[in-house]
Design a protein around this motif. Structure first.
Motif, PDB file in Angstrom:
ATOM      1  N   MET A   1       0.851  -1.175   0.000  1.00  0.00           N
ATOM      2  CA  MET A   1       0.000   0.000   0.000  1.00  0.00           C
ATOM      3  C   MET A   1       0.896   1.238   0.000  1.00  0.00           C
ATOM      4  N   LYS A   2       0.513   2.221  -0.781  1.00  0.00           N
ATOM      5  CA  LYS A   2       1.285   3.456  -0.850  1.00  0.00           C
ATOM      6  C   LYS A   2       1.230   4.173   0.504  1.00  0.00           C
ATOM      7  N   ARG A   8      -3.655   8.347   5.052  1.00  0.00           N
ATOM      8  CA  ARG A   8      -5.044   8.812   4.969  1.00  0.00           C
ATOM      9  C   ARG A   8      -5.960   7.889   5.779  1.00  0.00           C
ATOM     10  N   ILE A   9      -5.778   6.593   5.648  1.00  0.00           N
ATOM     11  CA  ILE A   9      -6.596   5.621   6.395  1.00  0.00           C
ATOM     12  C   ILE A   9      -6.369   5.789   7.899  1.00  0.00           C
ATOM     13  N   GLU A  10      -5.118   5.957   8.293  1.00  0.00           N
ATOM     14  CA  GLU A  10      -4.819   6.142   9.716  1.00  0.00           C
ATOM     15  C   GLU A  10      -5.477   7.407  10.264  1.00  0.00           C
ATOM     16  N   LYS A  11      -5.470   8.483   9.475  1.00  0.00           N
ATOM     17  CA  LYS A  11      -6.140   9.721   9.898  1.00  0.00           C
ATOM     18  C   LYS A  11      -7.630   9.482  10.097  1.00  0.00           C
ATOM     19  N   ILE A  12      -8.256   8.834   9.139  1.00  0.00           N
ATOM     20  CA  ILE A  12      -9.694   8.559   9.231  1.00  0.00           C
ATOM     21  C   ILE A  12      -9.974   7.679  10.445  1.00  0.00           C
TER      22      ILE A  12
END
Length: 116
Positions: A1-2, A8-12
């Motif tokens: 995964m880039k 972004r996923i961790e932020k969400i």
């Protein structure tokens, strides 16, 4: 995964809104997405009517009107809530074809093994 996707996923997951996203009543979504209610997305008609006694944990997904009205939210996540959606064990040949357009036949709810 880039790395930028992972960030972004961790932020969400931390309930933070990344650039290019917005907070809505259903969660954090991309800015270009819009929320639409069921009445805008679907035509409602009286289709197959089943009682609670007809429902089980086998067959195809069947949303009873009580399942919609009794909810404290106005959407259904068919991925996360797949195993909670009631079923009806009925031969789909008995359902009027106007309620079964081609894209409906590909619905995850018609595949008892979804999600894998």
């Amino acid at each position: 995964m880039k790395p930028e996707i992972r960030e972004r996923i961790e932020k969400i997951n931390r309930d933070e809104v990344p650039d290019g996203y917005k907070r809505t009543k259903v969660g954090i979504i991309p800015i270009g997405w819009e929320l639409k209610s069921f009445d805008v997305l679907f035509d409602f008609d009286s289709g197959y009517s089943a009682s609670r006694n007809d429902l089980s944990d086998r067959g195809v997904c069947y949303l009873h009107y009580g399942d919609i009205h009794a909810r404290n939210k106005d959407y259904i996540d068919v991925v996360k809530e797949f195993h909670m959606i009631p079923r009806i064990n009925i031969n789909l040949e008995y359902i009027d074809k106007k309620y079964m357009p081609e894209q409906t036949k590909k619905s995850p709810c018609l595949n008892k093994n979804f999600p894998s």
